[in-house]
Design an enzyme around this catalytic site. Structure first.
Site, short mmCIF file in Angstrom:
data_model
loop_
_atom_site.label_atom_id
_atom_site.label_comp_id
_atom_site.label_asym_id
_atom_site.label_seq_id
_atom_site.Cartn_x
_atom_site.Cartn_y
_atom_site.Cartn_z
N SER A 197 46.81 32.11 69.47
CA SER A 197 45.87 31.30 70.24
C SER A 197 44.47 31.91 70.32
O SER A 197 43.52 31.21 70.66
CB SER A 197 46.39 31.06 71.66
N LYS A 228 43.19 35.08 76.82
CA LYS A 228 42.26 33.97 76.58
C LYS A 228 40.83 34.45 76.87
O LYS A 228 40.61 35.54 77.38
CB LYS A 228 42.55 32.77 77.48
#
Length: 184
Positions: free
Chosen positions: A41, A79
């Site tokens: 991700s 993230k």
């Protein structure tokens, strides 16, 4: 006499080793810790199984890479911080707009995308029902937007769930890197 000297030498080595473990424990528990990246991700910034050092004492700022407790799993995610408390956030035609200012995102994985958008259009209000990021929360996105499960899916992240900020990739050694913040 010789046995007494050996006992003193062993005791001093034991004390040094014990102090080393205590310092390592304190550093790992309160200052920094290694973390293994799981998934794609955040590609190309991080790849699966990269090992990073996470600072537990950093002040979280926009565009930091953070590790936090996953909202619905007993895991940690990594993230990029996009929105801080008080921010408005919008994505329009693949352009990130924070507080009315457009930002380039050179870190976003666009290599595998030909004609399609990397990030769908959205506003913070459409995703979360909030006009601005509330106090005590942040909004995060993965760099590999097409393969990232992030605030677009699970909403805002409580600052209390942040484990720390990634400061350095330490493995693989050929890709070792210190991460600096981009200039706004």
């Amino acid at each position: 006499m010789k046995e007494n000297k050996i006992v003193k030498e062993l005791a001093s080595w034991f004390l040094v080793i014990l102090m080393g473990y205590a310092i390592a424990f304190i550093c790992r528990e309160y200052i920094f810790s290694p973390v293994v990246v799981d998934g794609a991700s955040m590609s190309p910034t991080y790849e699966n199984e990269d090992i990073i050092l996470v600072s537990k004492i950093s002040k979280i700022e926009r565009f930091d890479h953070i590790v936090f407790k996953a909202p619905y799993e007993d895991e940690y995610y990594i993230k990029r911080v996009i929105g801080l408390p008080g921010d408005t956030i919008e994505m329009k035609d693949d352009v990130l707009i924070i507080n009315g200012k457009e930002y380039e995102e050179p870190y976003v994985n666009r290599n595998s995308v030909s004609q399609m958008r990397t990030t769908e259009n959205f506003t913070l209000e459409e995703l979360t029902g909030e006009k601005t990021v509330p106090e005590g929360y942040i909004f995060v996105l993965g760099d590999n937007r097409l393969r990232s499960y992030d605030s677009r899916h699970f909403g805002l992240i409580p600052l209390d769930d942040v484990y720390g900020e990634s400061k350095m990739r330490i493995y693989p050694l050929k890709n070792m890197k210190i991460f600096y913040k981009p200039v706004e």
